[in-house]
Design an enzyme around this catalytic site. Sequence first.
Site, PDB file in Angstrom:
ATOM      1  CG  ASP A   2     -32.865  94.171 -13.012  1.00  0.00           C
ATOM      2  OD1 ASP A   2     -31.883  94.465 -12.499  1.00  0.00           O
ATOM      3  OD2 ASP A   2     -33.661  93.856 -13.907  1.00  0.00           O
ATOM      4  N   GLY A   3     -31.458  97.209 -12.214  1.00  0.00           N
ATOM      5  CA  GLY A   3     -30.866  98.358 -11.833  1.00  0.00           C
ATOM      6  C   GLY A   3     -29.494  98.605 -11.635  1.00  0.00           C
ATOM      7  NE  ARG A  60     -22.464  94.025 -10.705  1.00  0.00           N
ATOM      8  CZ  ARG A  60     -24.048  93.754 -11.619  1.00  0.00           C
ATOM      9  NH1 ARG A  60     -23.865  94.785 -13.013  1.00  0.00           N
ATOM     10  NH2 ARG A  60     -24.573  93.813 -11.580  1.00  0.00           N
ATOM     11  CG  HIS A 107     -25.690  95.809  -5.229  1.00  0.00           C
ATOM     12  ND1 HIS A 107     -27.076  95.657  -5.699  1.00  0.00           N
ATOM     13  CD2 HIS A 107     -24.878  94.652  -5.745  1.00  0.00           C
ATOM     14  CE1 HIS A 107     -26.501  94.549  -6.721  1.00  0.00           C
ATOM     15  NE2 HIS A 107     -24.940  94.245  -6.853  1.00  0.00           N
ATOM     16  CD  GLU A 113     -32.374  81.554  -9.863  1.00  0.00           C
ATOM     17  OE1 GLU A 113     -33.098  82.418  -9.306  1.00  0.00           O
ATOM     18  OE2 GLU A 113     -33.195  79.882  -9.637  1.00  0.00           O
ATOM     19  CG  LEU A 152     -44.210  98.361   5.861  1.00  0.00           C
ATOM     20  CD1 LEU A 152     -45.742  97.980   4.585  1.00  0.00           C
ATOM     21  CD2 LEU A 152     -42.949  99.273   5.386  1.00  0.00           C
ATOM     22  NE  ARG A 174     -36.801  92.991 -13.749  1.00  0.00           N
ATOM     23  CZ  ARG A 174     -36.358  92.125 -14.062  1.00  0.00           C
ATOM     24  NH1 ARG A 174     -37.213  90.808 -13.699  1.00  0.00           N
ATOM     25  NH2 ARG A 174     -35.039  91.730 -13.653  1.00  0.00           N
ATOM     26  CD  GLU A 231     -53.677  94.252 -12.627  1.00  0.00           C
ATOM     27  OE1 GLU A 231     -53.506  95.264 -13.877  1.00  0.00           O
ATOM     28  OE2 GLU A 231     -54.667  93.479 -12.617  1.00  0.00           O
TER      29      GLU A 231
END
Length: 242
Positions: A24-25, A37, A41, A71, A135, A188, A207
């Site tokens: 986020d951010g 924006r 990204h 969303e 991974l 987050r 966690e």
Amino acid sequence: MADTTNPQFPPLEKPPYHVGIIMDGNGRWAKMHGKHRIEGHKAGTENLRRILESSVEFGVKMLTIYAFSTENWKRPPFEVMGLMKILEDVIDRELAELNKNGVQLRHIGILEKLRPSIRKKVLHAIDMTKGNDRLVLNVAFNYGGRQEIVDAVKCVIDEGIPAGQITEELLSQHMYTANCPDPDLIIRTSGEFRTSNFLIWQAAYAEYYITPTYWPDFDKAEYYKALQTFSQRDRRYGGRNE
Ligand code: FPP
């Protein structure tokens, strides 16, 4: 033999196996730098590279990244198209390198709503990397946790499984993440204290690590700090550790 341990990042005693990241951010990062924006990204996508490399170095085996939620369709079309293009470009540009580095790509979410050309590329990437085991990278794209639970329930009903046979394990096996261990740690960025519909079933005992840093600036040192913080947590799963 030479000691290759990086003194800044000594091996972690108990690295999490599976890390989920809510990246986020990006928008605020772009605003802070006077950029559009979409540039945020793109910078966030660049940051993924260092977090992938660091995951391997720090002993994380599975990473799930929240790249586009169910969303996010509510955002302006220009931004939605920009995020779709980023996914397509990342596959075009990085797939060979990811494959060479032993990354296994998976997708969680609903592919059907994406353009056929993107769907084809995602399926190709999954197929090409399915034998890799350094991974596992789960890309949550057009993903929503509630939708995932609805889809799992529909699947169970379609299979004619009677109510008496429904268990947590059975439902887990019908989630998009079937066969993935639950996330140990959810990171987050950008300081928001929300799950935003990310892995809401799977993260029951995860966690959480929340940092005010915007995703494009979340670097190797901060990632290490998040993993180190996790190592010090006392996980009791509702029980007691005596
Ligand atoms: C949230 O920031 C971020 C997203 C909705 C998209 C995250 C996507 C990427 C980092 C790139 C995608 C990578 C792949 C592999 C396809 P925000 O826009 O909500 O930021 P804000 O809250 O500051 O506005």
